[in-house]
Scaffold this motif. Structure first.
Motif: not given
Length: 381
Positions: A112-113, A117-121, A124-125, A309-310
């Motif tokens: 998640n960390a 920081s590396a991927f977009g929303p 993330m979803n 998280i994002l």
């Protein structure tokens, strides 16, 4: 992108063991000679290990690095799953559950960390949607094993092999897991500074509330619909499946939506949607209204965990994000274990109609905590 693919497999791996236990437990209890309610020993051990490792991971991530944290933690998970192949007694199975949760909590925090920081929303979803996919695959694996006449232990063995392969992949790519966030700024920031930020603790509270809602709704909906709304078991089972299905579909859909609308607006709309679903469940109306409420609740709950998280760094600052994410993930495990259990006690004593009002109260509290945590931080903070 190989790291993105590994991240997806990592989230699947997080869900697989969760899906195994429910199907395997009756056979496990019979082999160990313990009553069915002894499952509580495994769940408590899992909660403790998950909380400790996820919080600790957030505090050591800057020094150890994401890649090595994932590799070491996945090895622990694989060893724990392998242990189920030979443990002769319940007490040793509890030890395996503790070791598995220590690995899983750190994997959850680390992935998640990195993703925050590396991927977009969108990703993330979708990553969290794949966690749900892993939970869904787990029962299929264990069911296939048992229907083949094999011991439940082989189900854990199959997943252990998958975890071992994933651990090797994390180790081989450990040096590649670099993040846009400057690692040095994270390392020099003292942990005590993180613990003094109000938004960190408000975020912890938000995760406790969110996961409590998600788990309590899924855990008690079947009982409430059958015993409180006089629905048939078949119909109630379909509604519970629809609830979890809405959570999965929602994460896929909101993955696209979040790319076009700000995460804050999506989160606020989703939180209000959860409250609306809870209202429908709470209304003294026909059963279909509560069923609709469950589906609405599941759909709008979908983007909340991944987007919270994002956006952690936005609320607490990039230098504190790793520690805050670890604390949030750990808190989610506690919220998902303790509060649904308390809800069960309340339903048993005060009636099944209490589920909706409890979900609504938690949803309102979640909105308040999110708004407070999202207030602009002082420039010096």
């Amino acid at each position: 992108m190989p790291l993105l693919a590994l991240a997806y497999f990592g989230f699947i791996s997080l869900g697989l063991p969760d899906g195994l236990l429910g199907v395997a437990w009756p056979s496990m209890a019979r082999d160990f000679g313990v009553p069915l309610d002894a499952l509580g020993f495994l769940t408590v051990a899992g909660m403790v290990g998950y909380f400790v490792s996820s919080v600790a991971a957030g505090f050591v991530l800057g020094r150890l690095g994401v890649g090595w944290l994932l590799a070491i933690s996945t090895v622990l998970a694989s060893l724990a799953l392998t242990g189920y192949l030979s443990v002769p007694a319940m007490v040793l199975a509890v030890g395996c559950a503790l070791l598995l949760s220590l690995g899983s909590g750190a994997i959850d925090s680390g992935l998640n960390a990195y993703a925050a920081s590396a991927f977009g929303p969108r990703h993330m979803n979708w990553l969290h949607a794949f966690f749900g996919l892993g939970v869904a695959i787990g029962p299929l694996i264990m069911t296939a094993v048992l229907e083949s006449g094999l011991s439940w232990r082989w189900g854990y063995g199959i997943v252990a092999i998958f975890q071992a392969g994933l651990a090797a992949a994390f180790a081989l790519t450990a040096r590649l897991w670099k993040r846009p966030v400057v690692e040095e700024s994270v390392e020099v920031t003292k942990a005590a500074h993180t613990l003094r930020i109000p938004a960190v603790w408000l975020g912890v509270g938000a995760f406790v509330c969110y996961v409590a809602i998600e788990v309590a709704a899924g855990l008690w909906a079947f009982t409430v619909l059958t015993q409180g709304r006089d629905m048939s078991p078949r119909s109630a089972g379909l509604i519970v499946s629809a609830y979890w299905g809405a959570l999965f579909v929602g994460r896929v859909i909101f993955g696209w939506v979040s790319e076009r609308i700000s995460s804050h607006r999506v989160l606020l709309g989703a939180l209000l949607g959860m409250a609306a679903g809870s209202v429908l469940i709470a209304l003294p109306a026909p059963a279909w209204v509560a069923c609709l409420g469950l589906v609405v609740l599941g759909f709008f709950a979908a983007p909340v965990f991944p987007l919270l998280i994002l956006t952690t760094a936005d609320r607490v600052g990039a230098a504190h994000a790793d520690r805050a994410i670890g604390m949030q993930v750990g808190a989610s495990g506690v919220g998902g274990a303790l509060i649904p259990a308390v809800v069960g006690v309340l339903l048993n004593r005060a009636g099944f109609g209490l589920l909706g009002p409890v979900l609504l109260a938690l949803s309102v509290l979640l909105v308040v905590l999110y708004l407070l945590a999202s207030r602009p931080r002082p420039a010096a903070g």
